[in-house]
Write an enzyme that holds these catalytic residues in place. Structure first.
Site, mmCIF file in Angstrom:
data_model
loop_
_atom_site.group_PDB
_atom_site.id
_atom_site.type_symbol
_atom_site.label_atom_id
_atom_site.label_comp_id
_atom_site.label_asym_id
_atom_site.label_seq_id
_atom_site.Cartn_x
_atom_site.Cartn_y
_atom_site.Cartn_z
ATOM 1 N N GLY A 18 -76.892 42.449 3.031
ATOM 2 C CA GLY A 18 -77.108 43.007 3.989
ATOM 3 C C GLY A 18 -76.278 44.446 3.719
ATOM 4 O O GLY A 18 -75.909 45.079 4.390
ATOM 5 N N SER A 20 -77.502 47.317 2.424
ATOM 6 C CA SER A 20 -78.528 48.638 2.696
ATOM 7 C C SER A 20 -77.989 49.724 3.638
ATOM 8 O O SER A 20 -78.099 50.682 3.740
ATOM 9 C CB SER A 20 -79.895 48.389 2.515
ATOM 10 O OG SER A 20 -80.031 47.424 3.827
ATOM 11 N N ARG A 21 -77.087 49.005 4.636
ATOM 12 C CA ARG A 21 -76.794 50.136 5.808
ATOM 13 C C ARG A 21 -75.365 49.663 6.260
ATOM 14 O O ARG A 21 -75.006 48.644 5.886
ATOM 15 C CB ARG A 21 -77.930 49.806 6.955
ATOM 16 C CG ARG A 21 -79.366 50.472 6.466
ATOM 17 C CD ARG A 21 -80.136 50.337 7.679
ATOM 18 N NE ARG A 21 -80.617 48.982 8.319
ATOM 19 C CZ ARG A 21 -80.434 48.328 9.313
ATOM 20 N NH1 ARG A 21 -79.816 49.244 10.277
ATOM 21 N NH2 ARG A 21 -80.797 47.034 9.684
ATOM 22 N N ASP A 69 -84.738 38.195 1.800
ATOM 23 C CA ASP A 69 -84.311 37.829 3.101
ATOM 24 C C ASP A 69 -83.596 36.548 3.331
ATOM 25 O O ASP A 69 -84.111 35.350 3.043
ATOM 26 C CB ASP A 69 -85.852 37.388 3.955
ATOM 27 C CG ASP A 69 -85.761 37.059 5.309
ATOM 28 O OD1 ASP A 69 -84.396 36.760 5.730
ATOM 29 O OD2 ASP A 69 -86.579 37.089 6.174
ATOM 30 N N VAL A 70 -82.128 36.935 3.417
ATOM 31 C CA VAL A 70 -81.505 35.802 3.179
ATOM 32 C C VAL A 70 -81.462 34.757 4.374
ATOM 33 O O VAL A 70 -80.703 33.477 4.116
ATOM 34 C CB VAL A 70 -79.709 36.215 2.889
ATOM 35 C CG1 VAL A 70 -79.836 36.711 1.494
ATOM 36 C CG2 VAL A 70 -79.371 37.255 4.022
ATOM 37 N N ASN A 96 -72.898 39.251 4.758
ATOM 38 C CA ASN A 96 -72.550 40.444 5.968
ATOM 39 C C ASN A 96 -73.870 40.490 6.563
ATOM 40 O O ASN A 96 -73.706 41.211 7.675
ATOM 41 C CB ASN A 96 -72.387 41.775 5.049
ATOM 42 C CG ASN A 96 -72.442 43.016 5.977
ATOM 43 O OD1 ASN A 96 -71.804 43.091 6.968
ATOM 44 N ND2 ASN A 96 -73.607 43.439 5.785
ATOM 45 N N SER A 148 -67.745 38.206 14.114
ATOM 46 C CA SER A 148 -67.517 39.255 15.237
ATOM 47 C C SER A 148 -66.377 38.860 16.099
ATOM 48 O O SER A 148 -66.290 37.506 16.294
ATOM 49 C CB SER A 148 -68.793 39.325 15.861
ATOM 50 O OG SER A 148 -68.689 39.972 17.102
ATOM 51 N N TYR A 161 -75.986 35.196 19.695
ATOM 52 C CA TYR A 161 -75.122 35.843 18.747
ATOM 53 C C TYR A 161 -73.650 35.179 18.737
ATOM 54 O O TYR A 161 -73.096 34.977 17.658
ATOM 55 C CB TYR A 161 -74.973 37.485 19.011
ATOM 56 C CG TYR A 161 -74.065 38.142 17.906
ATOM 57 C CD1 TYR A 161 -74.870 38.659 16.830
ATOM 58 C CD2 TYR A 161 -73.086 38.680 18.345
ATOM 59 C CE1 TYR A 161 -74.127 39.501 16.134
ATOM 60 C CE2 TYR A 161 -72.316 39.400 17.468
ATOM 61 C CZ TYR A 161 -73.032 40.063 16.475
ATOM 62 O OH TYR A 161 -72.268 40.840 15.414
ATOM 63 N N LYS A 165 -71.825 33.453 15.586
ATOM 64 C CA LYS A 165 -70.489 34.075 15.008
ATOM 65 C C LYS A 165 -69.293 32.879 15.037
ATOM 66 O O LYS A 165 -68.602 32.973 14.226
ATOM 67 C CB LYS A 165 -70.200 35.409 15.468
ATOM 68 C CG LYS A 165 -71.080 36.367 15.331
ATOM 69 C CD LYS A 165 -71.181 36.537 13.938
ATOM 70 C CE LYS A 165 -72.107 38.002 13.118
ATOM 71 N NZ LYS A 165 -72.182 38.234 11.925
HETATM 72 P P1 NAP Z 1 -76.279 47.322 10.685
HETATM 73 O O1 NAP Z 1 -75.849 48.641 10.564
HETATM 74 O O2 NAP Z 1 -77.638 47.000 11.614
HETATM 75 O O3 NAP Z 1 -76.975 46.460 9.274
HETATM 76 C C1 NAP Z 1 -77.316 45.222 9.252
HETATM 77 C C2 NAP Z 1 -77.606 44.910 7.818
HETATM 78 O O4 NAP Z 1 -78.084 43.500 7.584
HETATM 79 C C3 NAP Z 1 -78.721 45.641 6.943
HETATM 80 O O5 NAP Z 1 -78.263 46.217 5.817
HETATM 81 C C4 NAP Z 1 -79.822 44.947 7.015
HETATM 82 O O6 NAP Z 1 -80.700 45.065 5.657
HETATM 83 C C5 NAP Z 1 -79.186 43.543 6.888
HETATM 84 N N1 NAP Z 1 -79.994 42.477 7.249
HETATM 85 C C6 NAP Z 1 -80.487 41.992 8.417
HETATM 86 N N2 NAP Z 1 -81.305 41.110 8.332
HETATM 87 C C7 NAP Z 1 -81.280 40.635 6.852
HETATM 88 C C8 NAP Z 1 -81.847 39.572 6.388
HETATM 89 N N3 NAP Z 1 -82.679 38.627 6.855
HETATM 90 N N4 NAP Z 1 -81.756 39.380 5.015
HETATM 91 C C9 NAP Z 1 -80.954 40.383 4.185
HETATM 92 N N5 NAP Z 1 -80.273 41.323 4.820
HETATM 93 C C10 NAP Z 1 -80.399 41.527 6.307
HETATM 94 O O7 NAP Z 1 -75.295 46.312 11.165
HETATM 95 P P2 NAP Z 1 -73.699 46.330 10.905
HETATM 96 O O8 NAP Z 1 -73.098 46.689 12.033
HETATM 97 O O9 NAP Z 1 -73.589 46.777 9.535
HETATM 98 O O10 NAP Z 1 -73.518 44.907 10.720
HETATM 99 C C11 NAP Z 1 -73.022 44.077 9.663
HETATM 100 C C12 NAP Z 1 -72.419 43.019 10.063
HETATM 101 O O11 NAP Z 1 -71.309 43.032 10.777
HETATM 102 C C13 NAP Z 1 -73.275 42.009 10.662
HETATM 103 O O12 NAP Z 1 -72.891 40.631 10.415
HETATM 104 C C14 NAP Z 1 -72.852 42.081 12.203
HETATM 105 O O13 NAP Z 1 -73.045 40.881 13.010
HETATM 106 C C15 NAP Z 1 -71.345 42.340 12.113
HETATM 107 N N6 NAP Z 1 -70.657 43.100 13.063
HETATM 108 C C16 NAP Z 1 -70.984 44.221 13.521
HETATM 109 C C17 NAP Z 1 -70.151 44.881 14.326
HETATM 110 C C18 NAP Z 1 -70.613 46.282 14.862
HETATM 111 O O14 NAP Z 1 -70.166 46.811 15.859
HETATM 112 N N7 NAP Z 1 -71.443 47.102 14.179
HETATM 113 C C19 NAP Z 1 -69.309 44.389 15.174
HETATM 114 C C20 NAP Z 1 -68.960 42.976 14.803
HETATM 115 C C21 NAP Z 1 -69.849 42.141 13.733
HETATM 116 P P3 NAP Z 1 -82.337 45.717 5.736
HETATM 117 O O15 NAP Z 1 -82.075 46.849 6.889
HETATM 118 O O16 NAP Z 1 -82.560 45.958 4.454
HETATM 119 O O17 NAP Z 1 -83.276 44.689 6.677
#
Ligand code: NAP
Length: 251
Positions: A18, A20-21, A69-70, A96, A148, A161, A165
């Protein structure tokens, strides 16, 4: 001596699922600039993955990108195989990839539940198992799971979720015990709220309300997480820990 150690650390091969974003993309950029050899995994956001690759190339840094798609065993396996073909080894795996979603527990369908568990938990199971074949052989490795705070304290309307986690946290601790003798460390980072697409559904008013609950009175940045990842890589004695970076939101 110290200089050689620095060099060997920074040539290490790192997979970021993950990437890419959001948080994953920042981890990729931070580590790539430190000379680690990066594999950015993406699923749907091919253009974003290519853009990061292009931006880094303009700075003279080469990274690999790989679609998988992991949440599917076969895809996770091909990500690891691609990495081994390209670099011959895997030193660090950062699990991630994740999704969030808010629903009343009573409204969650089987599909919602399975999707949440597959992407947030099973992906880490598949990727870690596949990568460990190499790491155990090397007697060296590091796994970092991006968890998380909801895995620590639970979130209303995010039961699936929170389950995924908290299971990831359990996996982190148990696996750290199992792999210590193989010189493989396993840790998790449990972020609070970080400014990414994952929270883009929140209105400005809602964000302000959340900030009021956070002692540091601000939303985290992706860089806050990437810095911790870098520290965990450089460290040698931390394993089985869930490091929560949350501005004091959950203590
Ligand atoms: P995000 O901006 O929505 O990005 C999610 C990333 O996960 C994207 O790169 C997406 O890739 C990838 N992804 C989703 N499903 C996938 C799959 N089946 N196979 C491969 N890649 C996949 O989210 P983020 O905030 O950066 O979150 C990253 C991690 O941090 C997550 O595990 C999330 O639970 C955790 N987290 C985030 C927060 C927060 O507040 N943001 C808080 C606690 C924990 P594509 O777009 O290429 O599909």
């Amino acid at each position: 001596m110290e200089e050689n150690k620095e060099k060997s650390i920074q040539n290490k091969v790192v997979i970021v699922t993950g990437g890419s974003r959001g948080i994953g993309a920042q981890i990729v950029k931070t580590l790539a600039k430190e000379n680690y050899r990066l594999i950015l995994n993406y699923n749907k956001s091919e253009q974003k993955a290519k853009k990061i690759q292009e931006e880094l190339k303009n700075e003279g840094i080469e990274i690999e990108i790989f679609k998988a798609d992991v949440s599917k065993r076969e895809d996770a396996k091909s990500l690891i195989e691609f990495t081994l073909k390209k670099y011959g080894t895997i030193d660090i795996l950062i699990n991630n990839a994740g999704i969030a979603g808010s629903k009343l527990f009573t409204d969650i369908t089987d599909e919602d539940w399975n999707n949440m568990i597959n992407i947030n938990l099973n992906s880490a199971f598949y990727c870690t198992q596949e990568a460990l074949k190499t790491m155990i052989n090397n007697k060296d490795g590091l796994i970092i799971n991006i968890s998380s705070i909801w895995g620590l304290t639970g979130s209303s309307c995010e039961v699936a979720y929170s389950v995924a986690k908290s299971a990831l946290n359990g996996m982190t601790k148990a696996l750290a015990k199992e792999l210590g003798l193989s010189n493989i460390r396993v840790n998790a980072i449990a972020p609070g709220i970080i400014d990414t697409d994952m929270n883009s559904y929140l209105t400005n008013e809602e964000i302000e309300k959340v900030k009021e609950e956070i002692p540091l009175n601000k939303i985290g940045k992706t860089d806050d997480i990437a810095r911790c990842v870098k520290w965990l890589i450089e460290d040698e004695y931390t394993t089985g820990q869930i490091i929560s970076i949350n501005g004091g939101w959950y203590i």
